[in-house]
Design a protein around this motif. Structure first.
Motif, PDB file in Angstrom:
ATOM      1  N   ILE A 190       0.806  -1.208   0.000  1.00 44.35           N
ATOM      2  CA  ILE A 190       0.000   0.000   0.000  1.00 44.35           C
ATOM      3  C   ILE A 190       0.849   1.271   0.000  1.00 44.35           C
ATOM      4  O   ILE A 190       0.449   2.296  -0.546  1.00 44.35           O
ATOM      5  CB  ILE A 190      -0.972  -0.063   1.205  1.00 44.35           C
ATOM      6  CG1 ILE A 190      -2.250   0.653   0.891  1.00 44.35           C
ATOM      7  CG2 ILE A 190      -0.336   0.379   2.482  1.00 44.35           C
ATOM      8  CD1 ILE A 190      -3.147  -0.113  -0.002  1.00 44.35           C
ATOM      9  N   ASP A 191       2.060   1.188   0.572  1.00 40.67           N
ATOM     10  CA  ASP A 191       2.896   2.394   0.612  1.00 40.67           C
ATOM     11  C   ASP A 191       3.510   2.707  -0.745  1.00 40.67           C
ATOM     12  O   ASP A 191       4.122   3.761  -0.908  1.00 40.67           O
ATOM     13  CB  ASP A 191       3.948   2.310   1.713  1.00 40.67           C
ATOM     14  CG  ASP A 191       4.933   1.175   1.507  1.00 40.67           C
ATOM     15  OD1 ASP A 191       4.850   0.481   0.474  1.00 40.67           O
ATOM     16  OD2 ASP A 191       5.788   0.982   2.390  1.00 40.67           O
ATOM     17  N   ALA A 192       3.356   1.801  -1.714  1.00 40.13           N
ATOM     18  CA  ALA A 192       3.860   2.047  -3.064  1.00 40.13           C
ATOM     19  C   ALA A 192       2.759   2.493  -4.023  1.00 40.13           C
ATOM     20  O   ALA A 192       3.009   2.730  -5.203  1.00 40.13           O
ATOM     21  CB  ALA A 192       4.555   0.797  -3.600  1.00 40.13           C
ATOM     22  N   VAL A 193       1.538   2.608  -3.513  1.00 43.46           N
ATOM     23  CA  VAL A 193       0.410   3.057  -4.342  1.00 43.46           C
ATOM     24  C   VAL A 193       0.429   4.590  -4.417  1.00 43.46           C
ATOM     25  O   VAL A 193       0.740   5.264  -3.421  1.00 43.46           O
ATOM     26  CB  VAL A 193      -0.921   2.556  -3.733  1.00 43.46           C
ATOM     27  CG1 VAL A 193      -2.127   3.175  -4.423  1.00 43.46           C
ATOM     28  CG2 VAL A 193      -0.985   1.027  -3.794  1.00 43.46           C
ATOM     29  N   VAL A 198      -4.933   5.299  -2.409  1.00 51.32           N
ATOM     30  CA  VAL A 198      -4.662   4.392  -1.286  1.00 51.32           C
ATOM     31  C   VAL A 198      -5.952   3.834  -0.692  1.00 51.32           C
ATOM     32  O   VAL A 198      -6.098   2.623  -0.523  1.00 51.32           O
ATOM     33  CB  VAL A 198      -3.800   5.085  -0.210  1.00 51.32           C
ATOM     34  CG1 VAL A 198      -3.696   4.221   1.030  1.00 51.32           C
ATOM     35  CG2 VAL A 198      -2.402   5.373  -0.758  1.00 51.32           C
TER      36      VAL A 198
END
Lengths: 332, 332
Positions: A190-193, A198
């Motif tokens: 999710i931190d790469a979306v 998000v």
């Protein structure tokens, strides 16, 4: 994404056990998915699994080679390439939790394409997500939250899923980080979306379900961590949790990566997570604590957990020392 | 990024004035940067600037062709390509606020590369950002926040910058969205940044500065908008605002894009933005309201602003009707 198992866990030439912590998580939580471990000369990590060659693993049905190790810099060592190419030849897919992408290694990408194998770079979302709506959807959701990063949110969620399933709950762990994705075989890093998407990505990850089904959602960071709180807020809004479990490490001197910032007060942290969650689920509440007491002796840990439970009037457990049963008791 | 001006504003074959709202923002706030507008046959938008051909604009020193228009779907019309190629030939760069990228149009990208011109796709961040730290840095910062999306945060920030500069403040508008970036000639489209890096991107955008310098930061969305609140939180933490101005539209029946969700209560919205901002700036506070009263008549607007100011004990302005002087009065 759906990464096929059984897995062969590749530890490469890991310089120490910590480098293989991703593989370690997979071995701990999905041992029955693992045919063994593959170690190169000089490897200093050992997951306690049988050592297998690529051929032996293939003969036992291994479907995916898991790159669950980080050397310095999060890059692929050139020495690993031969292993990856041979795994593809033997019929395996490859899944990696590293920052750098397997699919950027040209000979590996070309062979995978030629043979019809899949390459999973689980830190890098490949699909597009809709914008989140915050609309209520059926099914129940539990979200692990915390006072800081790297404080046991994944471990807590997996321990809860295990205990819930043992009691016959319909429950699915929903992975939001790379190790969790390799453990679940699916998920979204999710931190790469892209930030706009998000909450929508989490709505996709934990969709409408049966009324008595629980999604147990892996948390990320903290609403009070100034580096990553936006990630956390999208996750809180998108998962619209019915209940949250607050994860904490009582002896940590400062927030991870921020030497000048103290770990926030538990009461404040509960209040801010409940307020945020109520934007998409008016009944959301924190129902218990999951405490990492690894730095304490038995007596100190027991005392801390008891005092915490008394102070807040809700269960406080260390999932490693004593499991999470008192929290699952509340989920009826 | 630093987009060079003067600009020539390209309106294409805009089917209606609203399609050219990005160009309209540039013309409104940076009229002295614009040599004119360029319209194709059938264009239904008009910014009130002189119509110029590419040649005329080039002769007057235009350095950048601004694609400030959206046709349906946010795509480039094939009919625009000839204009873009000719602009490059005449020495101009191209900057676009569309979702689709100019740099993905092969003939345009090839010509730009061959001639050494720059293509700016301002919705798409091209640099990498560090992770935010939340460390306090010198300089003062004002952040426009709001109860919803598309409620006047950019307009408010630009009106504040203008009034502050007119009074001799050192003040710079910091753009976080595509129209703002074209107006400022620089900035970061924050909702397109990978979620892990949002607060870090804002720390980059509004860096350490003189103690008496004000960054006037364009806000995005709302902490209470379940689609985008994570973007907002990274922006709030990263900008560590000394003061915030709350933007609101009193007649809006529901939050933008969410027909089932009412616009949040102003008091709640102030509380949640102040609490979040205090994570990185303990003194952060909302000091006034910027209200879009376009849907009200003069008397109703005046009454609303007066009642709001009395209720909260702080100034309430409509920047279009009456400017923002009462808010700047508070900034000493």
């Amino acid at each position: 994404m759906a990464i096929a198992h059984p897995y062969l866990l590749f530890l490469g030439d890991a310089p120490d056990p910590l480098s293989a912590k991703t593989a370690d998580g997979v071995a701990r939580w999905r041992r029955d998915w693992c045919v063994g471990q593959l170690r190169l000369d000089g490897c200093k990590a050992d997951l306690g699994l049988a050592d297998k060659s690529l051929k032996e693993a293939a003969a036992e049905g291994a479907k995916t080679l898991i790159i669950g190790v980080a050397n310095r810099g999060g890059r692929f060592a050139p020495s690993w390439q031969e292993t990856m190419l041979k795994a593809l030849d033997l019929g395996m897919d490859i899944a990696s939790g590293l920052h750098n992408k397997v699919s950027d290694i040209k000979p590996v990408a070309e062979k995978a394409s030629a043979l019809g194998r899949s390459l999973f770079d689980v830190r890098h979302p490949t699909r597009e997500f809709d914008i989140g709506t915050g609309e209520r959807r059926p099914g129940k959701r539990l979200l692990a939250v915390g006072t800081d990063c790297s404080i046991g949110k994944m471990f807590t969620a997996l321990a809860l899923e295990k205990e819930m399933r043992a009691r016959g709950f319909k429950a699915d762990f929903r992975a939001t980080g790379q190790t969790g994705i390799l453990i679940a075989g699916d998920g979204v890093s999710i931190d790469a979306v892209v930030s706009d998407f998000v909450s929508g990505a989490v709505e996709f990850l934990a969709p409408a379900n049966d009324e008595d089904h629980w999604d147990v959602v892996e948390g990320q960071a903290s609403l009070l961590h100034p580096s990553y709180a936006g990630v956390t807020l999208g996750l809180v809004h998108g998962s619209q949790p019915d209940v949250m479990v607050m994860c904490h490490e009582p002896t940590r001197p400062h927030m991870r990566g921020l030497p000048n910032r103290k770990v926030p007060d538990l009461k404040d942290c509960i209040a801010v997570h409940e307020a945020a969650a109520r934007v998409t689920n008016p009944n959301a509440k924190v129902i218990g604590f999951s405490i990492n007491t690894a730095a304490m002796d038995d007596a100190a840990a027991a005392k801390y957990l008891k005092e915490l439970a008394n102070r807040f009037g809700m269960p406080a457990v260390d999932p490693v020392r004593g499991g999470v049963a008192p929290i699952v008791d509340l989920l009826g």
